[in-house]
Design a protein around this motif. Structure first.
Motif, PDB file in Angstrom:
ATOM      1  N   PHE B  77      31.704 -53.065 -18.681  1.00  0.00           N
ATOM      2  CA  PHE B  77      32.469 -53.079 -17.630  1.00  0.00           C
ATOM      3  C   PHE B  77      32.265 -52.747 -16.421  1.00  0.00           C
ATOM      4  O   PHE B  77      32.185 -51.495 -15.826  1.00  0.00           O
ATOM      5  CB  PHE B  77      33.975 -52.425 -18.128  1.00  0.00           C
ATOM      6  N   PRO B  78      31.049 -53.554 -15.714  1.00  0.00           N
ATOM      7  CA  PRO B  78      30.416 -53.171 -14.311  1.00  0.00           C
ATOM      8  C   PRO B  78      31.434 -52.747 -13.361  1.00  0.00           C
ATOM      9  O   PRO B  78      32.346 -53.421 -12.995  1.00  0.00           O
ATOM     10  CB  PRO B  78      29.528 -54.286 -14.247  1.00  0.00           C
ATOM     11  N   MET B  79      30.839 -51.827 -12.481  1.00  0.00           N
ATOM     12  CA  MET B  79      31.501 -51.543 -11.305  1.00  0.00           C
ATOM     13  C   MET B  79      31.101 -52.979 -10.118  1.00  0.00           C
ATOM     14  O   MET B  79      30.050 -53.662 -10.747  1.00  0.00           O
ATOM     15  CB  MET B  79      30.753 -50.250 -10.562  1.00  0.00           C
ATOM     16  N   PRO B  80      31.937 -53.073  -9.086  1.00  0.00           N
ATOM     17  CA  PRO B  80      31.510 -54.172  -8.341  1.00  0.00           C
ATOM     18  C   PRO B  80      30.473 -54.168  -7.896  1.00  0.00           C
ATOM     19  O   PRO B  80      30.118 -53.140  -7.479  1.00  0.00           O
ATOM     20  CB  PRO B  80      32.947 -54.265  -7.290  1.00  0.00           C
ATOM     21  N   ARG B  98      41.108 -48.897 -13.137  1.00  0.00           N
ATOM     22  CA  ARG B  98      41.060 -50.525 -13.487  1.00  0.00           C
ATOM     23  C   ARG B  98      40.788 -50.661 -14.937  1.00  0.00           C
ATOM     24  O   ARG B  98      41.028 -51.472 -15.429  1.00  0.00           O
ATOM     25  CB  ARG B  98      40.258 -50.840 -12.486  1.00  0.00           C
ATOM     26  N   GLU B 101      43.708 -50.092 -16.922  1.00  0.00           N
ATOM     27  CA  GLU B 101      44.648 -51.293 -16.905  1.00  0.00           C
ATOM     28  C   GLU B 101      44.131 -52.409 -17.575  1.00  0.00           C
ATOM     29  O   GLU B 101      44.961 -53.143 -18.204  1.00  0.00           O
ATOM     30  CB  GLU B 101      44.691 -51.647 -15.329  1.00  0.00           C
ATOM     31  N   HIS B 102      42.787 -52.614 -17.416  1.00  0.00           N
ATOM     32  CA  HIS B 102      42.141 -54.092 -17.731  1.00  0.00           C
ATOM     33  C   HIS B 102      42.076 -54.086 -19.207  1.00  0.00           C
ATOM     34  O   HIS B 102      42.874 -55.314 -19.723  1.00  0.00           O
ATOM     35  CB  HIS B 102      40.801 -53.947 -17.365  1.00  0.00           C
ATOM     36  N   PHE B 103      41.957 -53.376 -19.859  1.00  0.00           N
ATOM     37  CA  PHE B 103      42.077 -53.137 -21.295  1.00  0.00           C
ATOM     38  C   PHE B 103      43.349 -52.702 -21.768  1.00  0.00           C
ATOM     39  O   PHE B 103      43.812 -52.409 -23.037  1.00  0.00           O
ATOM     40  CB  PHE B 103      40.914 -52.539 -22.023  1.00  0.00           C
TER      41      PHE B 103
END
Lengths: 254, 444
Positions: B77-80, B98, B101-103
């Motif tokens: 889950f890379p940082m931007p 994030r 939330e994402h997972f």
């Protein structure tokens, strides 16, 4: 297969950031379904999905995004971009790759635990695809061997009566080379459910290659006879996307 | 099925303690292996130490990462990629929020709930007593496994000098939050770690006078080398001896010899202490804004006496002495904790005598912690799955692991201090975890 834990290349030479083109169609109201991220193959861009599939997916309650490949990219950069966009979406994402985009997705799956993945008319192994291209379109394909860039023809991509030939772009040969020489992707992380769809009448992905890909990801391909390689642009575009979303809805319930 | 009326049996579910970076990664890895998870978090939000709203968070307003983005992000889950090389702590918190939330990890977290005790219930199972932080009745539930991800940077290590007779203000670095606290003060910063050096640099910009007391010299790594984050420039594939040579050379090129400012020379080789990444300390020493001093001998009235007999008169003393690991909810013998408080765990993660007890994130790597915590949690989750699916193979893996030499994954030659109890080289450590993961793979 290189190590998934020791990523020296990413640590010492990260892929440079670029502005990415992402098109989207969002459902109203948002039904909390996982977002779909469409990844086009070479010669195509996010536009190929905007024609029909993005809007249709949104009308069925899924927020749908499509990512254009970066200019002068490489397989590594494409994979990086897919993972970046997927991780930037609000929920765990479904990756849907078409053509060489399916190869990009198969590599991205080792780097991002997708909710599910769909490989549409997947070009996972470039060599048989190159052979098929030589047979149906020798004049467009041959220049690629001498640095001229690969040309794709109407006959290869579409069933009769449908064309988007003029929108296709030529990618530099180096990009094709990085695809042809790609090593096998590492196993997907988080074991997502996977689906392979294609057409037995595809002039780029042979039936044998399709079966091989499906077998690798544990299943039989979902077939749409009579369609060309570009499932999302063909006159019967609705059938495959409906089948994909039906499958997805069933998987999400499981 | 309950064997006593007041213990709720959660069957195959796994209990995770803490919803910081390590806890979140653990929930995700366990779920990917098909486990139900109950995670208990004493605060009301995720992020653990990185959440500055939490009582126990040690972060201060200007804290930035000391390892660069690619070496700090979760591997899946890379940082931007348009974030800075060294993100601010609030960005890291946003990233963790994030991630959860994402997972959808929040669904498994019980916020505002603390774990009071974890006791073996036989058969490798555990009775976990929890209680709402606001008070209320205790609840006991039985789990198939317990994974502690409670962090190790929240219990300040006590300062050994007696400060009861000192009239100025003394505070631990964990209470330092904002540069405004330093403005116009005469500040003594004690401790040469990353926090101590960061605060000394901040004080140099804010305070009237700054002394920086360090017991020993360190190898100060720069944040940038040739315009690139320095940790991306050091070839991690070389043998340790060569890397030590390169490190010396890099330090000579950047910070240079700091002994002329009164700092002691390092009494150890590079990679034998936790890396201190600070490009600005030397700069402010050179500007005379920071005065390097030795160890503190005593503090009385308004004066601080140093070990060389010199006296200084600070009105604010910040002790950046570091932190000690604490597992109040576990009996010490479960983690083989010695009299100093140091747990002895296989790969700093697996309890040696309890196959269903593990700790995630108890590491001091020479790179970001998140990737290591991620792979630890993957290994622990796969291990728990293997124990259920293929006990014979699990026994074989355990046998193999028991002979894995400690020096293959842990730095043994380090400066003896509690600060280096969990010091690991991240590449050696990841190699060991990768090898373990390979052994646990199902035969195909």
């Amino acid at each position: 297969m290189s190590s998934q834990l020791l990523r020296f290349e990413d640590w010492t030479a990260p892929v440079p950031a670029v502005r990415r083109e992402v098109l989207s169609a969002l459902p109203h109201p948002d039904e909390k379904n996982p977002p779909l991220l469409f990844v086009p193959g070479l010669g195509h861009g996010a536009w190929a999905f905007r024609e029909h599939w993005l809007g249709h997916a949104a009308s069925r309650g899924f927020s749908a995004y499509a990512l254009s490949p970066r200019a002068a990219g490489s397989l590594r950069a494409y994979v990086h971009d897919v993972v970046q966009v997927a991780a930037g979406l609000p929920r765990q994402t479904v990756l849907i790759g078409h053509g060489v985009g399916a190869l990009v997705v198969s590599h991205a799956l080792a780097r991002y635990p997708a909710k599910a993945a769909v490989l549409a008319a997947p070009v996972l192994d470039g060599w048989p695809a190159l052979g098929a291209a030589l047979r149906t379109n020798p004049f467009g394909t041959l220049p690629a061997f001498f640095g001229g860039g690969l040309g794709l023809s109407r006959k290869q991509l579409y069933s009769p009566g449908c064309t988007y030939e003029r929108k296709l772009t030529r990618e530099p040969t180096a990009v094709y080379r990085s695809v042809l020489t790609a090593s096998r992707p590492a196993a997907p992380v988080g074991s997502p459910p996977m689906l392979v769809v294609g057409s037995p009448d595809d002039k780029i992905v042979t039936r044998k290659a399709l079966d091989r890909t499906a077998a690798r990801f544990g299943g039989a391909p979902l077939l749409f006879p009579g369609m060309g390689h570009d499932l999302m642009l063909d006159t019967d575009w609705q059938e495959p996307i409906d089948a994909v979303i039906d499958w997805l809805e069933k998987e999400l319930l499981a | 099925m309950q064997d006593t009326p007041d213990i709720a049996d959660r069957h195959d579910a796994v209990c995770v303690i803490g919803a910081g970076a390590s806890g979140l990664a653990t929930i995700k890895s366990l779920r990917e292996q098909g486990f139900s998870v109950d995670c208990y978090e004493r605060e009301t939000s995720v992020g653990g130490a990185w959440n500055w709203r939490h009582d126990r968070s040690p972060v201060y307003s200007t804290a930035h990462l000391v390892s660069s983005r690619p070496l700090t992000e979760f591997p899946d889950f890379p940082m931007p990629d348009d974030w800075p090389d060294y993100p601010h702590h609030s960005q890291l918190l946003g990233y963790l929020e994030r991630y959860s939330e994402h997972f959808g990890l929040r669904d498994d977290i019980w916020f505002g709930t603390e774990v009071v005790s974890v006791t073996p219930a036989g058969d490798g199972r555990w009775d976990v007593t929890t209680r709402s932080v606001g008070g209320g009745a205790e609840r006991v539930q039985r789990y198939a496994a317990v994974i502690a991800a409670n962090g190790h940077n929240w219990a300040p290590k006590p300062f050994t000098v007696d400060t009861s007779e000192f009239r100025g203000r003394v505070m631990h670095a964990s209470a330092y939050k904002d540069p405004a606290q330093l403005r116009g003060r005469k500040v003594l910063v004690i401790g040469g770690g990353n926090t101590g050096c960061d605060i000394a640099v901040e004080a140099a910009q804010q305070a009237e006078k700054v002394w920086h007391s360090t017991r020993r010299g360190y190898w100060f790594a720069p944040k940038y080398l040739f315009g690139r984050p320095a940790d991306q420039m050091l070839p991690p594939r070389l043998p340790l001896r060569f890397r030590q040579k390169l490190y010396r050379w890099m330090v000579r090129l950047t910070a240079g010899d700091l002994t002329r400012y009164g700092l002691p020379a390092p009494d150890h080789r590079p990679y034998e202490s936790h890396p201190v990444v600070n490009s600005q300390l030397a700069y402010y020493l050179g500007h005379g804004r920071i005065t390097a001093v030795g160890d503190v001998a005593s503090m009385e009235g308004s004066t601080v006496e140093l070990s060389d007999g010199k006296r200084i008169e600070p009105d604010l003393v910040i002790t950046a002495t570091g932190y000690l690991p604490r597992f109040e909810f576990l009996a010490p013998e479960l983690l083989d904790v010695d009299e100093d408080g140091r747990p002895d765990l296989h790969l700093h993660a697996f309890a040696r005598r309890h196959p269903t007890l593990a700790v995630i994130g108890l590491l001091q790597p020479d790179a970001g912690l998140l990737p290591l915590a991620h792979w630890q949690s993957v290994a622990v989750a796969r291990w728990l799955r293997l124990r259920i699916d293929d006990p014979a193979k699990a026994a074989a893996v355990q046998q193999k692991e028991s002979v894995r030499p400690v020096r293959s994954w842990s730095r043994l030659r380090v400066v003896p201090s509690s600060r280096h109890w969990f010091e690991v080289g991240h590449t050696d450590y990841l190699r060991a975890v990768e090898d373990l993961l390979k052994h646990m793979e199902p035969a195909s």
